[in-house]
Design a protein around this motif. Structure first.
Motif, PDB file in Angstrom:
ATOM      1  N   LYS A  48       0.827  -1.222   0.000  1.00  0.00           N
ATOM      2  CA  LYS A  48       0.000   0.000   0.000  1.00  0.00           C
ATOM      3  C   LYS A  48       0.863   1.276   0.000  1.00  0.00           C
ATOM      4  CE  LYS A  48      -3.328  -2.457   2.890  1.00  0.00           C
ATOM      5  NZ  LYS A  48      -4.121  -2.250   4.101  1.00  0.00           N
ATOM      6  N   TYR A  88     -12.345  -2.838  -1.243  1.00  0.00           N
ATOM      7  CA  TYR A  88     -12.849  -3.040   0.120  1.00  0.00           C
ATOM      8  C   TYR A  88     -14.374  -3.071   0.162  1.00  0.00           C
ATOM      9  CZ  TYR A  88      -8.210  -2.655   2.207  1.00  0.00           C
ATOM     10  OH  TYR A  88      -6.907  -2.886   2.585  1.00  0.00           O
ATOM     11  N   LEU A  91     -16.361  -4.162   3.088  1.00  0.00           N
ATOM     12  CA  LEU A  91     -16.368  -3.326   4.292  1.00  0.00           C
ATOM     13  C   LEU A  91     -17.300  -2.120   4.149  1.00  0.00           C
ATOM     14  CD1 LEU A  91     -12.524  -3.291   5.053  1.00  0.00           C
ATOM     15  CD2 LEU A  91     -14.260  -4.759   6.070  1.00  0.00           C
ATOM     16  N   PHE A  96     -14.949   3.351   9.198  1.00  0.00           N
ATOM     17  CA  PHE A  96     -13.582   3.718   8.827  1.00  0.00           C
ATOM     18  C   PHE A  96     -13.299   3.604   7.329  1.00  0.00           C
ATOM     19  CE2 PHE A  96     -13.772  -0.726  10.143  1.00  0.00           C
ATOM     20  CZ  PHE A  96     -13.235  -1.376   9.040  1.00  0.00           C
ATOM     21  N   LEU A 100     -10.035   4.668   4.983  1.00  0.00           N
ATOM     22  CA  LEU A 100      -9.279   3.550   4.421  1.00  0.00           C
ATOM     23  C   LEU A 100      -9.112   3.678   2.901  1.00  0.00           C
ATOM     24  CD1 LEU A 100      -8.031   0.734   4.986  1.00  0.00           C
ATOM     25  CD2 LEU A 100     -10.309  -0.242   4.657  1.00  0.00           C
ATOM     26  N   ARG A 124      -1.302 -14.745   4.673  1.00  0.00           N
ATOM     27  CA  ARG A 124      -1.804 -14.131   5.919  1.00  0.00           C
ATOM     28  C   ARG A 124      -0.703 -14.170   6.985  1.00  0.00           C
ATOM     29  NH1 ARG A 124      -5.724 -10.710   5.507  1.00  0.00           N
ATOM     30  NH2 ARG A 124      -5.760 -10.773   7.768  1.00  0.00           N
ATOM     31  N   THR A 134      -5.515  -9.381  11.784  1.00  0.00           N
ATOM     32  CA  THR A 134      -5.589  -7.936  11.569  1.00  0.00           C
ATOM     33  C   THR A 134      -5.446  -7.169  12.890  1.00  0.00           C
ATOM     34  OG1 THR A 134      -7.232  -8.508   9.926  1.00  0.00           O
ATOM     35  CG2 THR A 134      -7.026  -6.172  10.462  1.00  0.00           C
ATOM     36  N   TYR A 135      -6.105  -7.677  13.926  1.00  0.00           N
ATOM     37  CA  TYR A 135      -6.183  -6.957  15.203  1.00  0.00           C
ATOM     38  C   TYR A 135      -5.122  -7.400  16.202  1.00  0.00           C
ATOM     39  CZ  TYR A 135     -10.621  -5.608  13.231  1.00  0.00           C
ATOM     40  OH  TYR A 135     -11.579  -5.107  12.388  1.00  0.00           O
ATOM     41  N   ARG A 143       3.586  -6.636   8.502  1.00  0.00           N
ATOM     42  CA  ARG A 143       2.810  -5.484   8.994  1.00  0.00           C
ATOM     43  C   ARG A 143       3.378  -4.933  10.298  1.00  0.00           C
ATOM     44  NH1 ARG A 143      -3.647  -6.902   8.223  1.00  0.00           N
ATOM     45  NH2 ARG A 143      -3.684  -6.762   5.949  1.00  0.00           N
ATOM     46  N   LEU A 156      -3.971   0.623  12.627  1.00  0.00           N
ATOM     47  CA  LEU A 156      -4.776  -0.402  11.954  1.00  0.00           C
ATOM     48  C   LEU A 156      -5.001  -0.068  10.482  1.00  0.00           C
ATOM     49  CD1 LEU A 156      -6.192  -2.993  12.662  1.00  0.00           C
ATOM     50  CD2 LEU A 156      -8.195  -1.692  13.382  1.00  0.00           C
ATOM     51  N   THR A 157      -5.258   1.204  10.194  1.00  0.00           N
ATOM     52  CA  THR A 157      -5.611   1.584   8.817  1.00  0.00           C
ATOM     53  C   THR A 157      -4.410   1.546   7.886  1.00  0.00           C
ATOM     54  OG1 THR A 157      -7.374   2.946   9.670  1.00  0.00           O
ATOM     55  CG2 THR A 157      -6.700   3.366   7.400  1.00  0.00           C
ATOM     56  N   ASN A 159      -1.716  -0.122   7.351  1.00  0.00           N
ATOM     57  CA  ASN A 159      -0.793  -1.267   7.364  1.00  0.00           C
ATOM     58  C   ASN A 159      -0.229  -1.413   5.952  1.00  0.00           C
ATOM     59  OD1 ASN A 159      -2.857  -2.554   5.962  1.00  0.00           O
ATOM     60  ND2 ASN A 159      -3.664  -3.525   7.794  1.00  0.00           N
ATOM     61  N   HIS A 162      -1.510  -5.619   2.034  1.00  0.00           N
ATOM     62  CA  HIS A 162      -2.781  -6.342   1.957  1.00  0.00           C
ATOM     63  C   HIS A 162      -2.488  -7.785   1.578  1.00  0.00           C
ATOM     64  CE1 HIS A 162      -6.776  -7.656   0.941  1.00  0.00           C
ATOM     65  NE2 HIS A 162      -6.254  -8.140  -0.182  1.00  0.00           N
ATOM     66  N   ALA A 163      -3.179  -8.721   2.218  1.00  0.00           N
ATOM     67  CA  ALA A 163      -3.041 -10.142   1.870  1.00  0.00           C
ATOM     68  C   ALA A 163      -4.431 -10.751   1.798  1.00  0.00           C
ATOM     69  CB  ALA A 163      -2.207 -10.869   2.931  1.00  0.00           C
TER      70      ALA A 163
HETATM   71  N1  UDP Z   1      -9.301  -1.527   9.017  1.00  0.00           N
HETATM   72  C1  UDP Z   1      -9.367  -0.285   9.638  1.00  0.00           C
HETATM   73  N2  UDP Z   1     -10.047  -0.194  10.820  1.00  0.00           N
HETATM   74  C2  UDP Z   1     -10.658  -1.273  11.384  1.00  0.00           C
HETATM   75  C3  UDP Z   1     -10.583  -2.518  10.733  1.00  0.00           C
HETATM   76  C4  UDP Z   1      -9.893  -2.617   9.534  1.00  0.00           C
HETATM   77  O1  UDP Z   1      -8.807   0.695   9.151  1.00  0.00           O
HETATM   78  O2  UDP Z   1     -11.274  -1.133  12.466  1.00  0.00           O
HETATM   79  C5  UDP Z   1      -8.578  -1.611   7.749  1.00  0.00           C
HETATM   80  C6  UDP Z   1      -7.209  -2.287   7.867  1.00  0.00           C
HETATM   81  O3  UDP Z   1      -6.306  -1.517   7.093  1.00  0.00           O
HETATM   82  C7  UDP Z   1      -7.409  -3.632   7.223  1.00  0.00           C
HETATM   83  C8  UDP Z   1      -8.493  -3.312   6.187  1.00  0.00           C
HETATM   84  O4  UDP Z   1      -9.340  -2.386   6.833  1.00  0.00           O
HETATM   85  O5  UDP Z   1      -6.200  -4.081   6.644  1.00  0.00           O
HETATM   86  C9  UDP Z   1      -9.321  -4.484   5.742  1.00  0.00           C
HETATM   87  O6  UDP Z   1      -9.943  -5.077   6.840  1.00  0.00           O
HETATM   88  P1  UDP Z   1      -9.924  -6.646   7.023  1.00  0.00           P
HETATM   89  O7  UDP Z   1     -10.769  -6.963   8.202  1.00  0.00           O
HETATM   90  O8  UDP Z   1     -10.265  -7.292   5.708  1.00  0.00           O
HETATM   91  O9  UDP Z   1      -8.415  -6.931   7.431  1.00  0.00           O
HETATM   92  P2  UDP Z   1      -7.206  -7.579   6.594  1.00  0.00           P
HETATM   93  O10 UDP Z   1      -7.795  -8.680   5.751  1.00  0.00           O
HETATM   94  O11 UDP Z   1      -6.573  -6.489   5.782  1.00  0.00           O
HETATM   95  O12 UDP Z   1      -6.257  -8.104   7.637  1.00  0.00           O
END
Ligand code: UDP
Ligand code: MG
Length: 204
Positions: A48, A88, A91, A96, A100, A124, A134-135, A143, A156-157, A159, A162-163
């Motif tokens: 990204k 996305y 989402l 957010f 994003l 992943r 992700t969390y 990441r 979080l945003t 990162n 992307h995978a």
């Molecule tokens: N994201 C965010 N805030 C959140 C959750 C997700 O900004 O509370 C962003 C984050 O950059 C993440 C992307 O949204 O990589 C896509 O979310 P997903 O749950 O698909 O996570 P990923 O597959 O990227 O790990």
């Protein structure tokens, strides 16, 4: 005409197309004994905006190779706002998502299509660290290593990588950076590799 080419011509939602493609491919494999494109063996990595791309790309490619995966196609790319929204789409409606997609479309990106057994689980792990999410990033993931730290937490945003998280996402993600003839050729290459593997197994 292959199943893939036929479905390509159909006006189906990418997610749905991915799902039936995979099911039909498994069905055809059982019938004919020939391997078809296994979307479950494909995954997409997207670097990204806003990071020193070369270093991260080299390091990630190295990890991809060590994980037994192969890079089929890679290319510099850029998202406009609409393509970022498509990327996305699952989402849509989250609070957010505006921030994003602004971020994703804010600069140069780089896309990679990789292939191999358990491709999705492996990418992943490369992005989030082994067993990470992700969390809950783990320090061995890309990441974490290249995180932007805010209040002692990785942002979080923003990162870096992307995978693919699910087999049904592959097609839509691919469409964001490889299309037309190039996509066809890349998928044909995958199909050839699958057929060679299937022949080797049969001739053992
Ligand atoms: N994201 C965010 N805030 C959140 C959750 C997700 O900004 O509370 C962003 C984050 O950059 C993440 C992307 O949204 O990589 C896509 O979310 P997903 O749950 O698909 O996570 P990923 O597959 O990227 O790990
Ligand atoms: Mg995801």
């Amino acid at each position: 005409m292959t199943v893939e080419t036929y479905l390509e011509g159909q006006n189906l939602v990418a997610d749905f197309k991915g799902k039936i493609l995979d099911q039909i491919c498994r069905f055809m494999e059982n019938k004919t004994g020939k391997k078809s494109i296994a979307y479950s063996k494909l995954a997409v990595l997207i670097f990204k905006p806003g990071f020193d791309k070369q270093e991260i790309i080299v390091e990630t490619s190295d990890r991809v190779e060590k994980a037994g995966l192969e890079v089929i196609f890679s290319s510099p790319m850029k998202y406009d706002k609409e393509t970022a929204r498509q990327h996305y789409i699952d989402l849509a409606g989250k609070p957010f998502v505006g921030e994003l997609t602004d971020y994703l479309s804010s600069g140069d990106c780089f896309g990679m299509l990789v292939y191999g057994d358990e491709a999705i689980q492996k990418v992943r792990d490369i992005a989030c660290g082994i067993g990470g999410s992700t969390y809950d990033l783990k320090p061995d993931g890309i990441r974490w290593k290249y995180a932007v730290w805010i209040d002692n937490k990785p942002d979080l945003t923003r990162n870096v990588l992307h995978a693919t998280g699910d087999v049904t996402d592959v097609k839509g993600e691919l469409n964001c950076f490889i299309n037309g003839a190039a996509q066809k050729l890349a998928l044909q290459k995958v199909q050839k590799m699958e057929n060679i593997k299937a022949d080797k197994t049969v001739n053992k």
